[in-house]
Enzyme design. Structure first.
Site, PDB file in Angstrom:
ATOM      1  N   THR A 119       0.839  -1.209   0.000  1.00 50.67           N
ATOM      2  CA  THR A 119       0.000   0.000   0.000  1.00 50.67           C
ATOM      3  C   THR A 119       0.870   1.254   0.000  1.00 50.67           C
ATOM      4  O   THR A 119       0.565   2.241  -0.678  1.00 50.67           O
ATOM      5  CB  THR A 119      -0.916  -0.017   1.247  1.00 50.67           C
ATOM      6  OG1 THR A 119      -1.599  -1.267   1.270  1.00 50.67           O
ATOM      7  CG2 THR A 119      -1.928   1.108   1.221  1.00 50.67           C
ATOM      8  N   ASP A 141       3.708  -8.103  10.847  1.00 49.78           N
ATOM      9  CA  ASP A 141       5.004  -8.725  10.546  1.00 49.78           C
ATOM     10  C   ASP A 141       6.193  -7.910  11.069  1.00 49.78           C
ATOM     11  O   ASP A 141       7.297  -8.440  11.199  1.00 49.78           O
ATOM     12  CB  ASP A 141       5.176  -8.903   9.026  1.00 49.78           C
ATOM     13  CG  ASP A 141       4.055  -9.716   8.401  1.00 49.78           C
ATOM     14  OD1 ASP A 141       3.384 -10.463   9.136  1.00 49.78           O
ATOM     15  OD2 ASP A 141       3.850  -9.591   7.183  1.00 49.78           O
ATOM     16  N   ARG A 279       2.851 -32.981  16.678  1.00 50.67           N
ATOM     17  CA  ARG A 279       1.624 -32.339  16.187  1.00 50.67           C
ATOM     18  C   ARG A 279       1.957 -30.912  15.802  1.00 50.67           C
ATOM     19  O   ARG A 279       2.895 -30.326  16.331  1.00 50.67           O
ATOM     20  CB  ARG A 279       0.545 -32.297  17.283  1.00 50.67           C
ATOM     21  CG  ARG A 279       0.098 -33.669  17.753  1.00 50.67           C
ATOM     22  CD  ARG A 279      -0.820 -34.337  16.731  1.00 50.67           C
ATOM     23  NE  ARG A 279      -1.412 -35.548  17.259  1.00 50.67           N
ATOM     24  CZ  ARG A 279      -0.867 -36.754  17.205  1.00 50.67           C
ATOM     25  NH1 ARG A 279       0.323 -36.915  16.635  1.00 50.67           N
ATOM     26  NH2 ARG A 279      -1.491 -37.796  17.710  1.00 50.67           N
TER      27      ARG A 279
HETATM   28  O1  F6P Z   1       1.447  -9.244   6.076  1.00 50.50           O
HETATM   29  C1  F6P Z   1       0.569  -9.718   7.039  1.00 50.50           C
HETATM   30  C2  F6P Z   1       0.218 -11.151   6.782  1.00 50.50           C
HETATM   31  O2  F6P Z   1      -0.643 -11.582   7.817  1.00 50.50           O
HETATM   32  C3  F6P Z   1       1.413 -12.093   6.626  1.00 50.50           C
HETATM   33  O3  F6P Z   1       1.994 -12.412   7.862  1.00 50.50           O
HETATM   34  C4  F6P Z   1       0.781 -13.234   5.884  1.00 50.50           C
HETATM   35  O4  F6P Z   1       1.731 -13.937   5.116  1.00 50.50           O
HETATM   36  C5  F6P Z   1      -0.206 -12.558   4.984  1.00 50.50           C
HETATM   37  O5  F6P Z   1      -0.491 -11.307   5.565  1.00 50.50           O
HETATM   38  C6  F6P Z   1      -1.491 -13.321   4.804  1.00 50.50           C
HETATM   39  O6  F6P Z   1      -2.273 -12.657   3.879  1.00 50.50           O
HETATM   40  P1  F6P Z   1      -3.794 -13.041   3.553  1.00 50.50           P
HETATM   41  O7  F6P Z   1      -4.649 -12.402   4.610  1.00 50.50           O
HETATM   42  O8  F6P Z   1      -4.009 -12.459   2.210  1.00 50.50           O
HETATM   43  O9  F6P Z   1      -3.897 -14.530   3.592  1.00 50.50           O
END
Ligand code: F6P
Length: 361
Positions: A119, A141, A279
């Site tokens: 963005t 992240d 698991r």
């Molecule tokens: O960037 C944030 C995040 O949650 C990442 O950690 C993850 O890989 C991605 O977005 C998941 O994206 P989506 O919600 O499109 O599955």
């Protein structure tokens, strides 16, 4: 205070993160304090492609949203106006001119763009084309360049830590290996912080490719000490030395690739290699949901308030950033296209190693 900014648009883009509403609230309240109108744009830049998807936001509209997860404006990670995902014979459509046209038609003087790298890159392109705007970094992240923290990270780490606490008791009861896959994309911040806070035995992060032999050695060493269970945290972007990341779907021009599956792979391999039951759980989007913790509410509020301050000062093409203890403005050109990774020689990794966490290297 510049008098040329009378009407500010605010939007949220990319994946959501706890604290988005806190930023929106701060922007709306700071606008009200400065007697500036604030317009909420729905679903990222869609609110500028389809002007009917926008609304005036007053202080009343944001009352009570500080503590609520998600975003009242909605979001999408498929709304890049430069490659808008509409199926035409010629592929995606470029709606960037339409966005600028609508920005002017709607009487907007500036934008606050809250989002992650994708963005913010879009925002930077519009700023280069004369749209006055300030970016606010968002992602669980914590991988955005030039800011030591993004809001949402602390809440995600807390959730993952609580999950590890729960996994500990069941792992110990059953003498099992328990593997938790956490988010984080190409950065290991969530796994590292949750791993330290949750007392993990092994933490696998994208920055340090791992070898199964090293992980197995650690599990066996624990057995010899009488600890018959192990807790492993795996970042979704982690991979073996010389191996590939585990991908669910490949990226397209308008959408980033989806990571996932490494937790299951690690769990199955460790069961095979150690003969111990294993698991796995994928914490997934639970890490992005729920109410923001106090730290994220404060950071989000500081970012939102400062973004309005910057616009009123006449600044543009910058992002609010935490450079402790201050909130500062950094040029978006220094942010976009970068990933802030965990420094592998930094003190947090050293700390983790000193308390016995194995990184599989
Ligand atoms: O960037 C944030 C995040 O949650 C990442 O950690 C993850 O890989 C991605 O977005 C998941 O994206 P989506 O919600 O499109 O599955």
């Amino acid at each position: 205070m510049s008098s040329s900014v009378k009407r500010i648009g605010v939007l949220t883009g990319g994946g959501d993160a706890p604290g988005l509403n806190a930023v929106i609230r701060a922007v709306v309240k700071a606008c009200a304090t400065a007697k500036v109108e604030c317009v909420g744009l729905e679903d990222s830049f869609d609110g500028l492609i389809y002007p009917e998807r926008s609304r005036l936001l007053t202080v009343k509209d944001v009352t009570g949203i500080l503590r609520i997860g998600g975003t009242i404006l909605g979001t999408t990670n498929r709304g890049n106006p430069f490659v808008y995902p509409i199926n035409t014979a010629d592929g995606p459509v470029d709606y960037s001119d339409r966005v600028i046209e609508n920005f002017n038609k709607m009487g907007l003087d500036a934008l606050v763009v809250i989002g992650g790298d994708g963005t913010l890159s879009i925002a930077h392109e519009f700023a280069k084309r004369g749209v006055r705007l300030v970016g606010v970094p968002k992602t669980i992240d914590n991988d955005i360049a030039e800011t030591t923290m993004t809001f949402g990270f602390d809440t995600a780490v807390d959730f993952a830590t609580n999950a590890l606490d729960r996994l500990h008791t069941t792992a110990e009861s059953h003498h099992r290996i328990m593997v938790a896959e956490v988010m984080g994309r190409y950065a290991g911040w969530i796994s590292l912080y949750a791993g330290i806070a949750g007392g993990a035995d092994v933490v696998l992060i994208p920055e340090i490719p791992f070898r199964f032999e090293r992980v197995v050695e650690r599990i066996q060493a624990r057995e010899q000490l009488g600890a018959r269970f192990s807790i492993i945290v795996v970042a979704e972007g982690a991979h073996e030395v010389g191996g590939e990341r585990s991908i669910v779907t490949s990226g397209t021009p308008d959408r980033a690739e989806r990571l996932g599956g490494i937790g299951e792979h690690v769990s199955k391999e460790l069961e095979r290699l150690t003969g111990k039951e294993s698991r796995f759980v994928v914490l997934g989007h639970l890490q992005r949901g729920g109410a923001p913790l106090a730290y994220d509410r404060v950071l989000a509020t500081r970012f939102g308030s400062f973004a309005v301050e910057l616009l009123l000062r006449g600044e543009s093409d910058v992002m609010t950033a935490l450079q402790s203890p201050d909130i500062v403005a950094v040029p978006l050109s220094r942010v976009v296209g970068q990933t802030r990774n965990v420094p592998v020689l930094g003190d947090v990794i050293r700390t983790a190693r000193n308390v016995g966490i194995c990184f599989g290297d």
